[in-house]
Design an enzyme around this catalytic site. Structure first.
Site, PDB file in Angstrom:
ATOM      1  N   TYR A 127      51.476  30.902 -22.460  1.00  0.00           N
ATOM      2  CA  TYR A 127      50.241  30.496 -23.147  1.00  0.00           C
ATOM      3  C   TYR A 127      49.557  31.724 -23.763  1.00  0.00           C
ATOM      4  O   TYR A 127      49.101  31.688 -24.906  1.00  0.00           O
ATOM      5  CB  TYR A 127      49.290  29.749 -22.203  1.00  0.00           C
ATOM      6  CG  TYR A 127      47.944  29.503 -22.847  1.00  0.00           C
ATOM      7  CD1 TYR A 127      47.844  28.723 -24.013  1.00  0.00           C
ATOM      8  CD2 TYR A 127      46.778  30.076 -22.350  1.00  0.00           C
ATOM      9  CE1 TYR A 127      46.628  28.518 -24.641  1.00  0.00           C
ATOM     10  CE2 TYR A 127      45.551  29.880 -22.978  1.00  0.00           C
ATOM     11  CZ  TYR A 127      45.482  29.102 -24.124  1.00  0.00           C
ATOM     12  OH  TYR A 127      44.269  28.912 -24.749  1.00  0.00           O
ATOM     13  N   ARG A 134      49.345  33.233 -32.407  1.00  0.00           N
ATOM     14  CA  ARG A 134      48.443  32.414 -33.240  1.00  0.00           C
ATOM     15  C   ARG A 134      47.379  33.294 -33.894  1.00  0.00           C
ATOM     16  O   ARG A 134      47.123  33.179 -35.087  1.00  0.00           O
ATOM     17  CB  ARG A 134      47.798  31.336 -32.374  1.00  0.00           C
ATOM     18  CG  ARG A 134      46.705  30.551 -33.092  1.00  0.00           C
ATOM     19  CD  ARG A 134      46.187  29.377 -32.265  1.00  0.00           C
ATOM     20  NE  ARG A 134      45.658  29.749 -30.955  1.00  0.00           N
ATOM     21  CZ  ARG A 134      45.168  28.876 -30.072  1.00  0.00           C
ATOM     22  NH1 ARG A 134      45.186  27.577 -30.354  1.00  0.00           N
ATOM     23  NH2 ARG A 134      44.700  29.272 -28.905  1.00  0.00           N
ATOM     24  N   TYR A 185      36.166  34.429 -25.410  1.00  0.00           N
ATOM     25  CA  TYR A 185      36.523  34.663 -24.006  1.00  0.00           C
ATOM     26  C   TYR A 185      36.764  36.156 -23.778  1.00  0.00           C
ATOM     27  O   TYR A 185      37.420  36.815 -24.602  1.00  0.00           O
ATOM     28  CB  TYR A 185      37.838  33.941 -23.642  1.00  0.00           C
ATOM     29  CG  TYR A 185      37.772  32.454 -23.353  1.00  0.00           C
ATOM     30  CD1 TYR A 185      36.569  31.773 -23.192  1.00  0.00           C
ATOM     31  CD2 TYR A 185      38.963  31.721 -23.218  1.00  0.00           C
ATOM     32  CE1 TYR A 185      36.562  30.405 -22.917  1.00  0.00           C
ATOM     33  CE2 TYR A 185      38.959  30.364 -22.948  1.00  0.00           C
ATOM     34  CZ  TYR A 185      37.751  29.704 -22.801  1.00  0.00           C
ATOM     35  OH  TYR A 185      37.757  28.363 -22.541  1.00  0.00           O
ATOM     36  N   ARG A 198      35.516  24.221 -30.152  1.00  0.00           N
ATOM     37  CA  ARG A 198      35.387  23.161 -29.133  1.00  0.00           C
ATOM     38  C   ARG A 198      35.452  21.775 -29.769  1.00  0.00           C
ATOM     39  O   ARG A 198      35.976  20.836 -29.189  1.00  0.00           O
ATOM     40  CB  ARG A 198      34.067  23.305 -28.375  1.00  0.00           C
ATOM     41  CG  ARG A 198      33.966  24.583 -27.563  1.00  0.00           C
ATOM     42  CD  ARG A 198      34.979  24.622 -26.441  1.00  0.00           C
ATOM     43  NE  ARG A 198      34.880  25.871 -25.678  1.00  0.00           N
ATOM     44  CZ  ARG A 198      35.756  26.253 -24.768  1.00  0.00           C
ATOM     45  NH1 ARG A 198      36.829  25.516 -24.522  1.00  0.00           N
ATOM     46  NH2 ARG A 198      35.595  27.376 -24.115  1.00  0.00           N
ATOM     47  N   GLU A 306      42.936  17.762 -18.278  1.00  0.00           N
ATOM     48  CA  GLU A 306      42.216  18.141 -19.494  1.00  0.00           C
ATOM     49  C   GLU A 306      42.020  16.862 -20.304  1.00  0.00           C
ATOM     50  O   GLU A 306      42.889  15.994 -20.296  1.00  0.00           O
ATOM     51  CB  GLU A 306      43.088  19.142 -20.257  1.00  0.00           C
ATOM     52  CG  GLU A 306      42.438  19.733 -21.468  1.00  0.00           C
ATOM     53  CD  GLU A 306      43.331  20.783 -22.115  1.00  0.00           C
ATOM     54  OE1 GLU A 306      43.550  21.858 -21.524  1.00  0.00           O
ATOM     55  OE2 GLU A 306      43.823  20.506 -23.222  1.00  0.00           O
TER      56      GLU A 306
END
Ligand code: 3EB
Length: 321
Positions: A127, A134, A185, A198, A306
């Site tokens: 991840y 990305r 983050y 979000r 999730e």
């Protein structure tokens, strides 16, 4: 409606199937996501256009589009687990390049699937490697307000699969006051912060939509309630409600809380969680809330579930044409 009827309909934008169903067929609007469901009949996700769509394939990208938006997907075989960072970088560049070149420059909602999400290679799990790739593809200069709402889920089947909904016009970013923006983050959870919003709101001529990213039991930037699935669910619902309240302040999505969403998709790490989460969801949100359950791995090892959401509502008066 049967799959054949949906494909025969010129206004079907995309048909996403899940689970062990047979291969999806040749139509560019069909995508198959290798995640099993806990439901008796595997769910199908259907995206409908208000006008007939044009479809095609180019550079390994299958697409369908109308005058406002494009739905596109790409899947690459990705065999070497140490190569995910590079594969993600190349795939994002190709996808964003295609969207730019065709005039659908604003990715609003994106879904990403790959295997072995927790597997480590040279100090990064897959991840984290995905986040690095990305970010590199999107470039330092990208405006964080342009980041799409996103989902990243680990599969049990090799290969990187990405599908995206992009508009000719930009959407409006909605961030969550209970959570640090993912793109901010701190490095506690990986060297590169995740590039997503979000939620994104978009007003189309035919209606308004709120696209809510995969939402986990995270407050600030820290995971909450490890090993407590019901605790995680309650925290997720708090997060979703806070996001929906913020969206309402930002620009009339027309709903007050999670019970009014058009659809939630719940990703569970373990099928044994299903009875508990399903009944708690009915208790804490409206029992009539449309929901779909899939099995997959969540980005952080301590997260058990999730939830992503979608609201589709009427157009604002000034957007009708
Ligand atoms: C989180 O909030 C949980 O990297 O695109 C959820 C949705 C998560 C999207 C992404 C990650 C992503 O950090 C994980």
């Amino acid at each position: 409606m049967t799959r054949e009827r949906l494909i025969a309909d010129v206004c079907t934008l995309a048909l996403v199937t899940f689970g062990d169903s047979p291969s999806p067929g040749e139509d560019p609007r069909q995508i198959h996501v290798p995640l099993s469901s806990v439901q008796a009949s595997p769910p199908v996700e259907v995206w409908c256009s208000r006008e007939p769509v044009a479809t095609g394939r180019e550079e390994g990208i299958a697409y369908s589009r109308n005058s406002d938006l494009m739905f596109a997907h790409i899947s690459i075989p990705e065999t070497d687990s140490g190569e995910l960072e590079r594969a993600t970088d190349l795939t994002y560049r190709r996808l964003y390049g295609f969207l730019d070149a065709t005039g659908y420059r604003h990715p609003l909602r994106i879904w990403n699937f790959f295997s072995d999400i927790h597997l480590e290679h040279e100090g990064l799990d897959r991840y984290q490697a995905f986040c690095v790739g990305r970010h590199r593809a999107l470039g330092e200069g990208i405006d964080s307000r342009e980041l799409p709402a996103a989902t990243v889920i680990g599969t049990r089947q090799a290969g990187l699969l990405i599908y995206v909904l992009a508009g000719c016009d930009a959407g409006t970013q909605v961030e969550n006051p209970r959570q640090v923006s993912a793109f901010h983050y701190p490095p506690d959870y990986g060297p590169q912060s995740p590039s997503f919003s979000r939620a994104m709101m978009h007003h189309w001529p035919g209606g308004s939509q709120l696209f809510i990213s995969g939402t986990a039991s995270i407050v600030g930037y820290a995971s909450r309630h490890p090993s407590n699935p019901s605790g995680q669910l309650a925290e997720i619902l708090e997060n979703l409600n806070a996001l929906i309240r913020t969206a309402r302040e930002t620009g009339e999505p027309g709903i007050a809380d999670v019970s009014e969403l058009s659809l939630v998709k719940v990703y569970l790490r373990d099928p044994d969680l299903y009875p508990e989460i399903e009944s708690a969801l009915s208790r804490l949100a409206a029992p009539s809330l449309p929901r779909l359950f899939l099995l997959g791995d969540i980005c952080r090892q301590d997260l058990l579930l999730e939830i992503e959401g979608l609201y589709t509502g009427p157009a604002r008066e000034r957007d009708t044409r």
